[in-house]
Design a protein around this motif. Structure first.
Motif, PDB file in Angstrom:
ATOM      1  N   ASN A 276      81.556 -22.616  -2.382  1.00  0.00           N
ATOM      2  CA  ASN A 276      81.873 -21.192  -2.542  1.00  0.00           C
ATOM      3  C   ASN A 276      82.724 -20.932  -3.792  1.00  0.00           C
ATOM      4  O   ASN A 276      82.429 -20.003  -4.547  1.00  0.00           O
ATOM      5  CB  ASN A 276      82.544 -20.644  -1.283  1.00  0.00           C
ATOM      6  CG  ASN A 276      81.569 -20.510  -0.125  1.00  0.00           C
ATOM      7  OD1 ASN A 276      80.359 -20.571  -0.317  1.00  0.00           O
ATOM      8  ND2 ASN A 276      82.077 -20.352   1.088  1.00  0.00           N
ATOM      9  N   PRO A 277      83.768 -21.720  -4.031  1.00  0.00           N
ATOM     10  CA  PRO A 277      84.480 -21.555  -5.313  1.00  0.00           C
ATOM     11  C   PRO A 277      83.572 -21.774  -6.523  1.00  0.00           C
ATOM     12  O   PRO A 277      83.714 -21.098  -7.538  1.00  0.00           O
ATOM     13  CB  PRO A 277      85.583 -22.617  -5.248  1.00  0.00           C
ATOM     14  CG  PRO A 277      85.849 -22.778  -3.785  1.00  0.00           C
ATOM     15  CD  PRO A 277      84.498 -22.648  -3.134  1.00  0.00           C
ATOM     16  N   GLN A 278      82.629 -22.722  -6.401  1.00  0.00           N
ATOM     17  CA  GLN A 278      81.718 -22.971  -7.521  1.00  0.00           C
ATOM     18  C   GLN A 278      80.786 -21.782  -7.740  1.00  0.00           C
ATOM     19  O   GLN A 278      80.519 -21.383  -8.879  1.00  0.00           O
ATOM     20  CB  GLN A 278      80.902 -24.241  -7.271  1.00  0.00           C
ATOM     21  CG  GLN A 278      80.134 -24.714  -8.513  1.00  0.00           C
ATOM     22  CD  GLN A 278      79.488 -26.063  -8.298  1.00  0.00           C
ATOM     23  OE1 GLN A 278      78.793 -26.267  -7.300  1.00  0.00           O
ATOM     24  NE2 GLN A 278      79.709 -26.996  -9.205  1.00  0.00           N
ATOM     25  N   ALA A 279      80.292 -21.204  -6.653  1.00  0.00           N
ATOM     26  CA  ALA A 279      79.428 -20.028  -6.777  1.00  0.00           C
ATOM     27  C   ALA A 279      80.212 -18.842  -7.344  1.00  0.00           C
ATOM     28  O   ALA A 279      79.704 -18.088  -8.185  1.00  0.00           O
ATOM     29  CB  ALA A 279      78.840 -19.668  -5.409  1.00  0.00           C
ATOM     30  N   ALA A 280      81.466 -18.676  -6.905  1.00  0.00           N
ATOM     31  CA  ALA A 280      82.306 -17.582  -7.414  1.00  0.00           C
ATOM     32  C   ALA A 280      82.582 -17.768  -8.905  1.00  0.00           C
ATOM     33  O   ALA A 280      82.553 -16.805  -9.686  1.00  0.00           O
ATOM     34  CB  ALA A 280      83.626 -17.535  -6.647  1.00  0.00           C
ATOM     35  N   ASN A 281      82.847 -19.004  -9.285  1.00  0.00           N
ATOM     36  CA  ASN A 281      83.075 -19.306 -10.701  1.00  0.00           C
ATOM     37  C   ASN A 281      81.844 -18.960 -11.523  1.00  0.00           C
ATOM     38  O   ASN A 281      81.946 -18.408 -12.621  1.00  0.00           O
ATOM     39  CB  ASN A 281      83.419 -20.790 -10.858  1.00  0.00           C
ATOM     40  CG  ASN A 281      83.688 -21.175 -12.298  1.00  0.00           C
ATOM     41  OD1 ASN A 281      84.786 -21.011 -12.807  1.00  0.00           O
ATOM     42  ND2 ASN A 281      82.672 -21.701 -12.973  1.00  0.00           N
ATOM     43  N   GLN A 282      80.665 -19.289 -10.989  1.00  0.00           N
ATOM     44  CA  GLN A 282      79.422 -19.009 -11.715  1.00  0.00           C
ATOM     45  C   GLN A 282      79.202 -17.509 -11.898  1.00  0.00           C
ATOM     46  O   GLN A 282      78.764 -17.062 -12.957  1.00  0.00           O
ATOM     47  CB  GLN A 282      78.232 -19.627 -10.965  1.00  0.00           C
ATOM     48  CG  GLN A 282      76.875 -19.407 -11.626  1.00  0.00           C
ATOM     49  CD  GLN A 282      76.748 -20.117 -12.967  1.00  0.00           C
ATOM     50  OE1 GLN A 282      77.618 -20.900 -13.346  1.00  0.00           O
ATOM     51  NE2 GLN A 282      75.698 -19.815 -13.692  1.00  0.00           N
ATOM     52  N   ILE A 283      79.513 -16.736 -10.885  1.00  0.00           N
ATOM     53  CA  ILE A 283      79.361 -15.278 -10.978  1.00  0.00           C
ATOM     54  C   ILE A 283      80.305 -14.711 -12.037  1.00  0.00           C
ATOM     55  O   ILE A 283      79.893 -13.950 -12.913  1.00  0.00           O
ATOM     56  CB  ILE A 283      79.625 -14.624  -9.604  1.00  0.00           C
ATOM     57  CG1 ILE A 283      78.470 -14.938  -8.644  1.00  0.00           C
ATOM     58  CG2 ILE A 283      79.805 -13.109  -9.751  1.00  0.00           C
ATOM     59  CD1 ILE A 283      78.729 -14.518  -7.215  1.00  0.00           C
ATOM     60  N   ALA A 284      81.571 -15.089 -11.967  1.00  0.00           N
ATOM     61  CA  ALA A 284      82.552 -14.594 -12.938  1.00  0.00           C
ATOM     62  C   ALA A 284      82.198 -15.046 -14.351  1.00  0.00           C
ATOM     63  O   ALA A 284      82.323 -14.281 -15.321  1.00  0.00           O
ATOM     64  CB  ALA A 284      83.949 -15.071 -12.567  1.00  0.00           C
TER      65      ALA A 284
ATOM     66  N   ALA B  98      89.505 -12.568 -16.429  1.00  0.00           N
ATOM     67  CA  ALA B  98      88.502 -12.353 -17.476  1.00  0.00           C
ATOM     68  C   ALA B  98      88.793 -11.072 -18.248  1.00  0.00           C
ATOM     69  O   ALA B  98      88.575 -11.002 -19.464  1.00  0.00           O
ATOM     70  CB  ALA B  98      87.103 -12.302 -16.870  1.00  0.00           C
ATOM     71  N   ALA B  99      89.289 -10.064 -17.557  1.00  0.00           N
ATOM     72  CA  ALA B  99      89.637  -8.797 -18.224  1.00  0.00           C
ATOM     73  C   ALA B  99      90.744  -9.026 -19.252  1.00  0.00           C
ATOM     74  O   ALA B  99      90.701  -8.469 -20.356  1.00  0.00           O
ATOM     75  CB  ALA B  99      90.090  -7.768 -17.186  1.00  0.00           C
ATOM     76  N   ILE B 100      91.716  -9.852 -18.897  1.00  0.00           N
ATOM     77  CA  ILE B 100      92.842 -10.104 -19.795  1.00  0.00           C
ATOM     78  C   ILE B 100      92.389 -10.848 -21.051  1.00  0.00           C
ATOM     79  O   ILE B 100      92.814 -10.540 -22.161  1.00  0.00           O
ATOM     80  CB  ILE B 100      93.950 -10.887 -19.072  1.00  0.00           C
ATOM     81  CG1 ILE B 100      94.477 -10.075 -17.876  1.00  0.00           C
ATOM     82  CG2 ILE B 100      95.098 -11.228 -20.017  1.00  0.00           C
ATOM     83  CD1 ILE B 100      95.384 -10.870 -16.952  1.00  0.00           C
ATOM     84  N   PHE B 101      91.481 -11.847 -20.871  1.00  0.00           N
ATOM     85  CA  PHE B 101      91.121 -12.631 -22.062  1.00  0.00           C
ATOM     86  C   PHE B 101      89.984 -12.028 -22.892  1.00  0.00           C
ATOM     87  O   PHE B 101      89.502 -12.657 -23.838  1.00  0.00           O
ATOM     88  CB  PHE B 101      90.883 -14.116 -21.745  1.00  0.00           C
ATOM     89  CG  PHE B 101      89.667 -14.489 -20.944  1.00  0.00           C
ATOM     90  CD1 PHE B 101      88.388 -14.085 -21.299  1.00  0.00           C
ATOM     91  CD2 PHE B 101      89.808 -15.331 -19.846  1.00  0.00           C
ATOM     92  CE1 PHE B 101      87.271 -14.493 -20.576  1.00  0.00           C
ATOM     93  CE2 PHE B 101      88.707 -15.744 -19.107  1.00  0.00           C
ATOM     94  CZ  PHE B 101      87.433 -15.317 -19.485  1.00  0.00           C
TER      95      PHE B 101
END
Length: 459
Positions: free
Chosen positions: A270-278, A371-374
């Motif tokens: 789940n963290p890997q899938a979330a990372n992929q989406i972001a 992601a918004a910050i960078f």
């Protein structure tokens, strides 16, 4: 100079960069379509595509980074009006990209067994292995396409790679629909079906771009009748001296984002899938900055060929300003819609997957805030890198990117994700630190070098 001296360049910069942006977004859309379609199958399948593509991103970074050496050389020759020099730069670049594409395909195939010793979820690895085999084969046409694209960009003919990418995307969507879900009489292949669509679309992309360029009066001379094996050792050396550091610059940056995929895989599917989406969403906005980076490389290369160094600096700063404005817009979008955007990737109507999908969306929405910050530092560093490539300054920027991502960024990502409760958030805090350090160092280098060029021209 007054602000108006920079803002008056916005219109031309947008006109030049827009086809590049659309073309790059097209490449990203291939991955986006794969992820959205595969995401309907479940989080394990989405994580498998993420893991497989992590190997591809590393290989593609080397190929795409190397091919960028073609653009400033062609742009400089175009500025000088020297067609023979431009054709030689392209021909030698094409030859090296063909060799590199084959080598990278072999490298990925030899690297596949690493997935079994990377502490990744077993069900994810089993799904990723057959997917990676076909996608790895697509590296060869992909890197060849990059040679043609970089030549086209260097000639300021930026719309033709965009057309080729649009056609490729249409092919990819159709074949994905057919082979992932078994439509129109095709077998239902799931994750492997997405790989078939990617491979076929990249082959189409190469041939269509060559066809378009061969039909244009400005570019026909360069792409028809190429004596690919009649080579100059001096030109090969020049391209290698520019291309290798450029490849390493992209490798260091893509490498840290790839490490984010692997670190998140250690945390679970789940963290890997979330990372992929972001990562997919952040990559979409990064493609816009990349488009302006290419515009900076083209325009700076032209001005270098003309020996107009004041104009070189003014044009580059105008692109920095424009990219910053767009970064603000993207940052606000990620903040306002951080909870809604991740839902595009998942089937929220599937009750059996609801618990996993809910966790994935929650994690991805947190990552989008970082992601918004960078957005600002990511945009600044890539445009500065483009401007420096246009000036054919690649060695020190390579060192800067290594320091930023692997001396500063990765240790922070690793420590915060593996040894604190931040976990996935910790990975992306490290990404933010690396991008910020890169932006600062590269901008300082551009500022110093552009002023030095102006001073030398006076003397």
């Amino acid at each position: 100079m007054a602000l108006a001296d920079y803002t008056k360049e916005f219109k031309f910069n947008i006109k030049l960069a827009t086809p590049v942006i659309l073309g790059m977004l097209g490449h990203q859309v291939v991955a986006l379509v794969d992820n959205i379609m595969v995401g309907q199958l479940g989080s394990a399948e989405l994580a498998a595509v993420s893991l497989g593509n992590s190997f591809m991103f590393v290989a593609m970074s080397l190929g795409i980074g190397f091919s960028t050496a073609i653009t400033p050389l062609v742009a400089e020759a175009d500025g000088e009006g020297n067609r023979e020099k431009g054709k030689s730069s392209f021909k030698h670049g094409l030859f090296l990209c063909i060799v590199l594409g084959v080598a990278l395909f072999a490298l990925v195939m030899f690297s596949k067994p690493l997935m079994y010793i990377m502490s990744q979820p077993p069900e994810v690895v089993d799904l990723a292995m057959p997917y990676l085999t076909l996608v790895a084969a697509s590296l060869v046409p992909m890197i060849i396409f990059q040679a043609f694209k970089q030549f086209s960009d260097g000639m300021s003919m930026t719309r033709f790679p965009m057309y080729a990418t649009i056609v490729a995307n249409l092919v990819n969507v159709l074949l994905n629909y057919m082979f992932i879900f078994g439509k129109f009489g095709a077998p239902e292949l799931g994750v492997v079906g997405a790989a078939i669509g990617t491979l076929a679309s990249r082959i189409v992309m190469v041939f269509y771009l060559w066809y378009l360029l061969s039909r244009q009066k400005k570019s026909r001379f360069f792409v028809v009748g190429i004596k690919i094996f009649t080579l100059s050792q001096a030109m090969l050396k020049k391209l290698l001296n520019l291309g290798f550091p450029s490849a390493m610059q992209m490798f260091f940056e893509v490498g840290i984002f790839t490490s984010a995929v692997w670190l998140s895989g250690i945390l679970g599917k789940n963290p890997q899938a979330a990372n992929q989406i972001a990562l997919n969403l952040a990559s979409m906005t990064f493609m816009v900055a990349m488009g302006f980076s290419v515009a900076a490389m083209i325009r700076v290369g032209n001005q270098k060929g003309l020996q107009q160094f004041r104009e070189l600096r003014r044009v580059a700063i105008s692109i920095f300003l424009l990219t910053s404005v767009l970064s603000l817009i993207f940052a606000l979008g990620f903040i306002l819609f951080n909870g809604d955007l991740p839902k595009i990737f998942l089937d929220y109507d599937n009750l059996a997957l609801f618990a996993d999908n809910h966790e994935v969306v929650k994690l991805a929405s947190q990552l989008l805030i970082i992601a918004a910050i960078f957005q600002f530092t990511d945009g600044l560093q890539v445009v500065a890198l483009g401007a420096l490539r246009g000036m054919q300054d690649v060695k020190l920027p390579t060192l800067f990117t290594f320091i930023a991502y692997w001396i500063i960024g990765f240790p922070i990502s690793y420590y915060l994700s593996m040894h604190t409760s931040l976990e996935s958030m910790g990975i992306w805090i490290g990404l933010l630190a690396g991008l910020t350090a890169s932006a600062i160092m590269l901008f300082i280098r551009f500022n110093y070098l552009s002023k030095k060029f102006i001073q030398l021209a006076r003397e």
